[in-house]
Design an enzyme around this catalytic site. Structure first.
Site, PDB file in Angstrom:
ATOM      1  N   ASP A  46      -7.821  -6.678   1.931  1.00 11.34           N
ATOM      2  CA  ASP A  46      -7.634  -5.257   1.647  1.00 11.34           C
ATOM      3  C   ASP A  46      -8.900  -4.692   1.002  1.00 11.34           C
ATOM      4  O   ASP A  46      -9.237  -5.028  -0.130  1.00 11.34           O
ATOM      5  CB  ASP A  46      -6.442  -5.079   0.696  1.00 11.34           C
ATOM      6  N   TYR A  51     -14.729   1.169  -2.202  1.00  5.71           N
ATOM      7  CA  TYR A  51     -15.104  -0.071  -2.906  1.00  5.71           C
ATOM      8  C   TYR A  51     -16.558  -0.450  -2.604  1.00  5.71           C
ATOM      9  O   TYR A  51     -17.143  -1.279  -3.296  1.00  5.71           O
ATOM     10  CB  TYR A  51     -14.197  -1.255  -2.530  1.00  5.71           C
ATOM     11  N   LYS A  76      -9.706   1.953   3.884  1.00  8.43           N
ATOM     12  CA  LYS A  76      -9.124   3.239   3.467  1.00  8.43           C
ATOM     13  C   LYS A  76     -10.203   4.325   3.441  1.00  8.43           C
ATOM     14  O   LYS A  76     -11.360   4.045   3.120  1.00  8.43           O
ATOM     15  CB  LYS A  76      -8.511   3.121   2.066  1.00  8.43           C
ATOM     16  N   HIS A 109      -6.577   7.024   1.370  1.00 11.24           N
ATOM     17  CA  HIS A 109      -6.574   6.296   0.097  1.00 11.24           C
ATOM     18  C   HIS A 109      -5.759   7.021  -0.989  1.00 11.24           C
ATOM     19  O   HIS A 109      -4.999   6.402  -1.722  1.00 11.24           O
ATOM     20  CB  HIS A 109      -8.026   6.098  -0.355  1.00 11.24           C
TER      21      HIS A 109
HETATM   22  P1  NAD Z   1      -4.442  -7.075  -9.754  1.00 13.47           P
HETATM   23  O1  NAD Z   1      -3.073  -6.797 -10.276  1.00 13.47           O
HETATM   24  O2  NAD Z   1      -4.591  -7.855  -8.515  1.00 13.47           O
HETATM   25  O3  NAD Z   1      -5.202  -7.791 -10.952  1.00 13.47           O
HETATM   26  C1  NAD Z   1      -6.517  -8.229 -10.807  1.00 13.47           C
HETATM   27  C2  NAD Z   1      -7.037  -8.777 -12.137  1.00 13.47           C
HETATM   28  O4  NAD Z   1      -6.192  -9.815 -12.603  1.00 13.47           O
HETATM   29  C3  NAD Z   1      -8.404  -9.369 -11.903  1.00 13.47           C
HETATM   30  O5  NAD Z   1      -9.320  -8.651 -12.652  1.00 13.47           O
HETATM   31  C4  NAD Z   1      -8.339 -10.793 -12.356  1.00 13.47           C
HETATM   32  O6  NAD Z   1      -9.234 -10.986 -13.408  1.00 13.47           O
HETATM   33  C5  NAD Z   1      -6.949 -10.984 -12.901  1.00 13.47           C
HETATM   34  N1  NAD Z   1      -6.306 -12.143 -12.256  1.00 13.47           N
HETATM   35  C6  NAD Z   1      -6.148 -12.349 -10.915  1.00 13.47           C
HETATM   36  N2  NAD Z   1      -5.471 -13.494 -10.692  1.00 13.47           N
HETATM   37  C7  NAD Z   1      -5.210 -14.024 -11.896  1.00 13.47           C
HETATM   38  C8  NAD Z   1      -4.546 -15.215 -12.322  1.00 13.47           C
HETATM   39  N3  NAD Z   1      -4.021 -16.050 -11.440  1.00 13.47           N
HETATM   40  N4  NAD Z   1      -4.447 -15.441 -13.651  1.00 13.47           N
HETATM   41  C9  NAD Z   1      -4.964 -14.590 -14.542  1.00 13.47           C
HETATM   42  N5  NAD Z   1      -5.601 -13.444 -14.216  1.00 13.47           N
HETATM   43  C10 NAD Z   1      -5.728 -13.168 -12.898  1.00 13.47           C
HETATM   44  O7  NAD Z   1      -5.217  -5.674  -9.682  1.00 13.47           O
HETATM   45  P2  NAD Z   1      -6.089  -4.897  -8.624  1.00 13.47           P
HETATM   46  O8  NAD Z   1      -7.292  -5.654  -8.223  1.00 13.47           O
HETATM   47  O9  NAD Z   1      -6.307  -3.552  -9.189  1.00 13.47           O
HETATM   48  O10 NAD Z   1      -5.112  -4.756  -7.376  1.00 13.47           O
HETATM   49  C11 NAD Z   1      -5.142  -5.646  -6.265  1.00 13.47           C
HETATM   50  C12 NAD Z   1      -5.688  -4.971  -5.038  1.00 13.47           C
HETATM   51  O11 NAD Z   1      -4.950  -3.786  -4.751  1.00 13.47           O
HETATM   52  C13 NAD Z   1      -7.124  -4.450  -5.176  1.00 13.47           C
HETATM   53  O12 NAD Z   1      -8.084  -5.472  -5.120  1.00 13.47           O
HETATM   54  C14 NAD Z   1      -7.191  -3.482  -4.037  1.00 13.47           C
HETATM   55  O13 NAD Z   1      -7.341  -4.168  -2.816  1.00 13.47           O
HETATM   56  C15 NAD Z   1      -5.810  -2.839  -4.140  1.00 13.47           C
HETATM   57  N6  NAD Z   1      -5.826  -1.583  -4.943  1.00 13.47           N
HETATM   58  C16 NAD Z   1      -5.575  -0.419  -4.292  1.00 13.47           C
HETATM   59  C17 NAD Z   1      -5.579   0.762  -4.989  1.00 13.47           C
HETATM   60  C18 NAD Z   1      -5.281   2.036  -4.250  1.00 13.47           C
HETATM   61  O14 NAD Z   1      -5.464   3.124  -4.806  1.00 13.47           O
HETATM   62  N7  NAD Z   1      -4.832   1.967  -3.031  1.00 13.47           N
HETATM   63  C19 NAD Z   1      -5.844   0.806  -6.368  1.00 13.47           C
HETATM   64  C20 NAD Z   1      -6.097  -0.399  -7.011  1.00 13.47           C
HETATM   65  C21 NAD Z   1      -6.075  -1.594  -6.296  1.00 13.47           C
END
Ligand code: NAD
Length: 282
Positions: A46, A51, A76, A109
């Protein structure tokens, strides 16, 4: 290697229920992170124009030796390019940056209802063109509220295949998810582990202890059992693997219920409210 379940979308295509998110992975590090994810078994990535790292995603997929058809790619539209001509140019640039002729899924997005005279409908019609010409196998939206979805339904002929929204144990986004469920729109949960914030929750820690799993695995498993699509982000090899190992255990109804009870409603939202969010990259 565990098999990743797929979710059938309303246009007859399928999407792997677990993927890998690359938000906030700096462009020079993206190919390495995606390479680790593909090695761990992820087959769904994704990304987004905003990004800035689509190029690294494409590079890693090509370098993996996997068939293009074996990896599901979502990107997106940049918030700055909602006007139809801009969206057409931006989508062509997405394909160029990825180095592929087609994405599996392309999303608006953010709805940006306070910009562009509130017109996300012509943007959606432009995405319909990308689907019609085959360059996007499926089209969907992200951060759409119920009113935004209702407006698309009233004014256009295509129901989005997914709505990608913030959703985690502290913020269930319940009415948006329920609307999707009753209208054939699959829910993708962004920030599935609350960007790390839910991992030291007492209840989640207790369920982790009971199941012999980590808090991240328990939280991701909770999403899977509720039918949401997730793509946690990490650049750490151990965590990338940890987040993938969620298909060889199950939470009981009682454990699911305890996590369900953590919902804080609107107060649990981490990210911006889509009704007022108006960020445009400069
Ligand atoms: P997430 O909930 O996936 O959390 C990511 C954070 O959690 C990372 O910084 C990492 O340090 C930590 N983490 C990951 N795995 C872990 C583990 N096993 N143990 C401990 N800590 C851990 O948050 P995100 O990245 O914001 O969301 C995931 C994905 O969703 C994004 O990468 C993106 O692709 C998507 N996203 C979309 C939008 C949108 O507006 N459409 C907004 C935000 C994110």
């Amino acid at each position: 290697m565990s098999t990743i379940p797929t979710i059938e979308l309303n246009d007859g295509t399928t999407i792997p229920q677990l993927g890998f998110g690359v938000f906030q992975i700096p462009p020079p590090e993206t190919a390495r992170a995606v390479d680790l994810a593909l090695q761990a078994g992820y087959r769904h990535i994704d990304t987004a124009e905003m990004y800035g790292n689509e190029k690294g995603v494409g590079e890693a997929i090509r370098a993996s030796g996997l068939d293009r058809d074996d990896v599901y790619i979502t990107s997106k539209l940049n918030n700055g390019f909602h006007r139809p001509d801009d969206a057409r140019r931006a989508f062509a640039e997405t394909l160029e940056a990825l180095g592929f002729e087609q994405v599996d899924l392309f999303l608006i997005h953010w709805p940006l209802p306070t910009l562009y005279d509130g017109d996300f409908v012509s943007t959606w019609r432009t995405l319909e063109e990308f689907r019609a010409d085959g360059r996007a196998r499926s089209i969907g939206v992200s951060n759409f509220q119920v009113a935004h979805l209702e407006r698309l339904a009233a004014e256009t002929a295509t129901v989005p295949v997914v709505n990608q929204v913030e959703l985690h144990p502290y913020f269930h986004n319940a009415d948006v998810r329920a609307h999707g469920e009753s209208h054939g729109i699959a829910t993708e949960a962004w920030a599935p582990i609350g960007q790390g914030k839910v991992l030291d929750d007492e209840v989640i820690e207790a369920v982790a202890e009971e199941t012999g799993r980590t808090p991240a695995q328990v939280t991701l498993r909770w999403h899977i059992q509720r039918g949401s699509i997730v793509f946690p982000k990490s650049v750490t090899p151990e965590r990338i693997e940890e987040n993938f190992r969620i298909f060889d255990f199950e939470l009981s109804d009682e454990q699911m219920g305890r996590i369900d009870a953590l919902d804080r409603g609107e107060a649990g939202r981490n990210g911006p409210n889509p009704d007022v969010f108006d960020y445009v990259p400069r």
